[in-house]
Design an enzyme around this catalytic site. Structure first.
Site, PDB file in Angstrom:
ATOM      1  N   LYS A  86       0.819  -1.220   0.000  1.00 58.51           N
ATOM      2  CA  LYS A  86       0.000   0.000   0.000  1.00 58.51           C
ATOM      3  C   LYS A  86       0.849   1.264   0.000  1.00 58.51           C
ATOM      4  CE  LYS A  86      -4.441  -1.602   0.836  1.00 58.51           C
ATOM      5  NZ  LYS A  86      -5.580  -1.767   1.708  1.00 58.51           N
ATOM      6  N   ARG A 105      -4.466 -10.008   4.062  1.00 61.14           N
ATOM      7  CA  ARG A 105      -4.660  -9.966   2.601  1.00 61.14           C
ATOM      8  C   ARG A 105      -3.339  -9.520   1.972  1.00 61.14           C
ATOM      9  NH1 ARG A 105      -6.387  -6.454  -1.403  1.00 61.14           N
ATOM     10  NH2 ARG A 105      -7.885  -7.339  -2.875  1.00 61.14           N
TER      11      ARG A 105
HETATM   12  C1  9MG Z   1     -10.062  -5.035  -2.008  1.00 62.89           C
HETATM   13  N1  9MG Z   1      -9.146  -4.517  -1.014  1.00 62.89           N
HETATM   14  C2  9MG Z   1      -8.085  -3.690  -1.240  1.00 62.89           C
HETATM   15  N2  9MG Z   1      -7.490  -3.394  -0.080  1.00 62.89           N
HETATM   16  C3  9MG Z   1      -8.180  -4.052   0.884  1.00 62.89           C
HETATM   17  C4  9MG Z   1      -8.082  -4.131   2.282  1.00 62.89           C
HETATM   18  O1  9MG Z   1      -7.157  -3.440   2.941  1.00 62.89           O
HETATM   19  N3  9MG Z   1      -8.946  -4.880   2.967  1.00 62.89           N
HETATM   20  C5  9MG Z   1      -9.935  -5.562   2.306  1.00 62.89           C
HETATM   21  N4  9MG Z   1     -10.788  -6.302   3.028  1.00 62.89           N
HETATM   22  N5  9MG Z   1     -10.090  -5.509   0.978  1.00 62.89           N
HETATM   23  C6  9MG Z   1      -9.232  -4.765   0.291  1.00 62.89           C
END
Ligand code: 9MG
Length: 257
Positions: A204, A238
């Site tokens: 990110k 994730r």
């Molecule tokens: C789709 N998506 C992109 N970033 C995300 C995040 O931080 N959490 C979740 N649940 N989905 C995400």
């Protein structure tokens, strides 16, 4: 949770898995690397991403969901907010919906309730197109906690048992680096919502601020953030780089326990 973007424009792996056959091969590779969940998305949620029509979202995700569900026992999750997509992908084998809008879109909560699938309720302030434009929080942790508590209550009211739900503070969604760090430091304050915590920190843009590194070069920073999140209570991470993240999660979970 391994990320599988079947979009031509996602922020981190633009277009690589747009072809369904390549998407299925990528899912297979992430399962081999230790992913327990594959999160398939047909619409990019990065700031200012182009919106995708319902038919196009279905055209992108349905064949991949069907093929991955048939191919392995992995939990198939779909990153969507649309009720029509929720119903169709669950019919094709998805067991989980990852909704960055926390089932606030019209009809989404009722659709999820009808399916019996699990869901991740994520905090987001605003909409992806504009969410980074004027960001203001008082107490970011309290605001995120209150919104997630409200969505859990709405789900309960709508017939979705709490056991089907996990929650996510939504790192990077309408938040500045200072808010993301504050949330990560105080993640434990979300544990009294009594639901599993999912986090997405992989690659990110806060890593650009913290390390100066561009998208293709954020593995070490992503691993550091995933480790901190697990030490502070996250149980689902994730991530794009599954093998390295699985190792980090195992180490952090052993330390935490
Ligand atoms: C789709 N998506 C992109 N970033 C995300 C995040 O931080 N959490 C979740 N649940 N989905 C995400």
């Amino acid at each position: 949770m391994g990320v599988l973007n079947v979009t031509p424009d996602s922020f981190s792996d633009a277009g690589q898995y747009f072809d369904p056959q390549r998407a299925v091969e990528r899912a297979r590779a992430m399962v081999a690397e230790g992913a327990a969940i594959i999160d398939i998305g047909g619409e990019s949620t990065r700031p200012a991403a182009a919106p995708v029509a319902l038919e196009e979202e279905l055209r992108r995700v349905v064949p991949v969901v069907r093929a991955v569900a048939r191919d392995s026992d992995v939990i198939v999750s779909v990153d969507t907010s649309r009720p029509e997509v929720i119903e169709q992908v669950v019919a094709e084998g998805a067991a989980m919906i990852n909704d960055v809008r926390a089932l606030r879109s019209r009809g989404a909560l009722a659709a999820l309730a009808r399916t019996g699938a699990a869901a991740c309720l994520m905090h987001m302030k605003g909409e992806p197109a504009t969410m980074q434009q004027s960001i203001q929080f008082g107490d970011v942790v309290a605001e995120v906690r209150a919104m997630l508590a409200e969505r859990l209550a709405a789900c309960q009211e709508g017939g979705i048992a709490a056991e089907r739900l996990c929650v996510d503070p939504g790192f990077g969604f309408g938040k500045l680096t200072q808010h993301n760090l504050e949330l990560l430091r105080n993640l434990g304050e979300l544990l009294d919502l009594d639901r599993p915590l999912l986090v997405g920190l992989s690659r990110k843009s806060l890593l650009k601020t913290l390390t100066g590194r561009d998208n293709g070069d954020r593995l070490a920073g992503s691993i550091a953030l995933a480790t901190a999140a697990v030490l502070n209570g996250a149980v689902i991470v994730r991530a794009h780089d599954v093998a390295a993240t699985v190792d980090a999660v195992r180490v952090a979970a052993a330390l935490r326990n």
